[in-house]
Design a protein around this motif. Structure first.
Motif, PDB file in Angstrom:
ATOM      1  N   ARG A  58       4.618   7.543 -18.333  1.00 43.92           N
ATOM      2  CA  ARG A  58       5.774   7.566 -17.424  1.00 43.92           C
ATOM      3  C   ARG A  58       5.292   7.496 -15.973  1.00 43.92           C
ATOM      4  NH1 ARG A  58       7.923  10.697 -21.576  1.00 43.92           N
ATOM      5  NH2 ARG A  58       6.830  12.574 -20.905  1.00 43.92           N
ATOM      6  N   VAL A  59       5.982   6.636 -15.203  1.00 39.26           N
ATOM      7  CA  VAL A  59       5.578   6.404 -13.815  1.00 39.26           C
ATOM      8  C   VAL A  59       6.670   6.885 -12.869  1.00 39.26           C
ATOM      9  CG1 VAL A  59       4.917   4.665 -12.101  1.00 39.26           C
ATOM     10  CG2 VAL A  59       4.201   4.403 -14.490  1.00 39.26           C
ATOM     11  N   PHE A 115      10.881   6.230  -4.092  1.00 42.88           N
ATOM     12  CA  PHE A 115      12.196   5.821  -4.593  1.00 42.88           C
ATOM     13  C   PHE A 115      12.514   6.327  -5.993  1.00 42.88           C
ATOM     14  CE2 PHE A 115       9.153   2.380  -5.235  1.00 42.88           C
ATOM     15  CZ  PHE A 115       9.242   2.141  -6.597  1.00 42.88           C
ATOM     16  N   LYS A 116      11.558   6.892  -6.707  1.00 40.85           N
ATOM     17  CA  LYS A 116      11.847   7.443  -8.022  1.00 40.85           C
ATOM     18  C   LYS A 116      11.009   8.710  -8.222  1.00 40.85           C
ATOM     19  CE  LYS A 116      11.627   6.406 -12.959  1.00 40.85           C
ATOM     20  NZ  LYS A 116      10.934   5.586 -13.986  1.00 40.85           N
ATOM     21  N   VAL A 137       0.845  -1.211   0.000  1.00 43.07           N
ATOM     22  CA  VAL A 137       0.000   0.000   0.000  1.00 43.07           C
ATOM     23  C   VAL A 137       0.870   1.247   0.000  1.00 43.07           C
ATOM     24  CG1 VAL A 137      -1.673   1.339   1.328  1.00 43.07           C
ATOM     25  CG2 VAL A 137      -1.969  -1.131   1.101  1.00 43.07           C
ATOM     26  N   GLU A 138       1.921   1.232   0.809  1.00 42.10           N
ATOM     27  CA  GLU A 138       2.841   2.376   0.877  1.00 42.10           C
ATOM     28  C   GLU A 138       3.519   2.618  -0.467  1.00 42.10           C
ATOM     29  OE1 GLU A 138       6.915   3.511   3.279  1.00 42.10           O
ATOM     30  OE2 GLU A 138       5.426   2.259   4.302  1.00 42.10           O
ATOM     31  N   ARG A 139       3.939   1.531  -1.120  1.00 40.79           N
ATOM     32  CA  ARG A 139       4.570   1.655  -2.439  1.00 40.79           C
ATOM     33  C   ARG A 139       3.617   2.286  -3.454  1.00 40.79           C
ATOM     34  NH1 ARG A 139       7.118  -4.292  -3.753  1.00 40.79           N
ATOM     35  NH2 ARG A 139       8.689  -4.343  -2.103  1.00 40.79           N
ATOM     36  N   VAL A 140       2.418   1.715  -3.505  1.00 44.06           N
ATOM     37  CA  VAL A 140       1.478   2.095  -4.560  1.00 44.06           C
ATOM     38  C   VAL A 140       0.937   3.494  -4.354  1.00 44.06           C
ATOM     39  CG1 VAL A 140      -0.686   1.495  -5.706  1.00 44.06           C
ATOM     40  CG2 VAL A 140       0.895  -0.296  -5.039  1.00 44.06           C
ATOM     41  N   GLN A 141       0.701   3.893  -3.109  1.00 35.78           N
ATOM     42  CA  GLN A 141       0.134   5.225  -2.896  1.00 35.78           C
ATOM     43  C   GLN A 141       1.150   6.328  -3.208  1.00 35.78           C
ATOM     44  OE1 GLN A 141      -1.244   5.468   1.135  1.00 35.78           O
ATOM     45  NE2 GLN A 141       0.795   5.608   2.027  1.00 35.78           N
ATOM     46  N   THR A 147      11.601  -5.648   0.467  1.00 32.41           N
ATOM     47  CA  THR A 147      12.115  -5.018  -0.755  1.00 32.41           C
ATOM     48  C   THR A 147      12.456  -6.093  -1.777  1.00 32.41           C
ATOM     49  OG1 THR A 147      14.456  -5.103  -0.115  1.00 32.41           O
ATOM     50  CG2 THR A 147      13.179  -3.187   0.651  1.00 32.41           C
ATOM     51  N   SER A 148      12.450  -5.706  -3.044  1.00 33.00           N
ATOM     52  CA  SER A 148      12.806  -6.646  -4.112  1.00 33.00           C
ATOM     53  C   SER A 148      14.248  -7.105  -3.977  1.00 33.00           C
ATOM     54  CB  SER A 148      12.585  -5.991  -5.482  1.00 33.00           C
ATOM     55  OG  SER A 148      11.207  -5.787  -5.707  1.00 33.00           O
ATOM     56  N   GLU A 149      15.129  -6.210  -3.525  1.00 33.40           N
ATOM     57  CA  GLU A 149      16.548  -6.558  -3.371  1.00 33.40           C
ATOM     58  C   GLU A 149      16.714  -7.662  -2.328  1.00 33.40           C
ATOM     59  OE1 GLU A 149      15.348  -3.475  -3.294  1.00 33.40           O
ATOM     60  OE2 GLU A 149      16.173  -2.613  -5.146  1.00 33.40           O
TER      61      GLU A 149
END
Length: 221
Positions: free
Chosen positions: A135-136, A141-142, A121-125, A199-201
């Motif tokens: 473009r996203v 993080f970006k 939820v934090e990522r997507v919001q 995280t993905s990492e």
């Protein structure tokens, strides 16, 4: 399982869990074909194939594409890849699909990406989009160079309705209900492996270590 043997795997993961990024890393490092059911559907619709027209007829009526139609489409792709290792993404979505898949194209490993819902939820919001170009950006993080504005055009960014927290939580609850029978099925077969992380990492490190014990990497770091 002997190193060097052909591997057939499926990857499970909630929306925005990083499944796409991880699939890309897996298939490149281990020379596997990445087969995305969503990409397949879009490609067949775009190319107006017989499968594509069939799928489009259901979508035009706002109906879900039936299990047997999606299964037939995916199986036609797998039939072309009898001599390759592959990673299947987006299929199966139901226990019935999983049983049919196992009967026709046995799966060796089911990789289950487990990210806490609050992290998703934090990522997507934090995701904002420049609609004309697609473009996203992500404030976490970006981020864009200027808050709320596209880097290239300077035009306003927007947040999609389905990226708002309440919509994301609803999608995640639906996912949870559908994935639980899948996980139970693959666990009963002794092939489900959970990869929890925030995280993905972090998840990739565990994935890489596990897969390298079973598959010969295409390259070494």
């Amino acid at each position: 399982m002997a190193v060097g043997k052909l591997i057939r795997a499926v990857i499970l993961g909630a929306p925005a869990s990083g499944k796409g990024t991880l699939s890309d890393k897996i298939t490149k490092r281990f020379s596997m074909e990445h087969i995305s059911s969503g990409d397949l559907l879009r490609l067949h619709i775009q190319n107006r194939t017989e499968h594509g027209e069939h799928v489009k007829s259901f979508m035009a009526k706002g109906e879900l594409v039936p299990d047997e139609v999606v299964t037939k489409l995916v199986f036609s792709e797998l039939e072309k890849r009898k001599e390759t290792s592959w990673l299947l993404d987006g299929f199966p979505r139901t226990e019935k699909q999983a049983i049919n898949l196992m009967g026709s194209y046995p799966v060796d490993i089911a990789l289950n990406i487990v990210v806490p819902f609050e992290v998703i939820v934090e990522r997507v919001q934090g995701r904002w989009v420049h609609l004309p170009s697609g473009r996203v950006y992500n404030t976490g993080f970006k981020p864009p160079n200027k808050p709320g504005l596209d880097d290239i055009t300077g035009e306003p960014l927007v947040q999609r309705e389905d990226d708002k927290p309440e919509a994301v939580l609803k999608r995640l609850e639906v996912y949870k209900k559908t994935v639980e029978p899948l996980c139970a099925y693959y666990r009963s077969k002794g092939i489900l492996v959970d990869f929890p992380g925030r995280t993905s990492e972090q998840i990739w490190r565990a994935l890489q270590k596990y897969l390298e014990s079973r598959i010969q990497p295409a390259y070494h770091d």
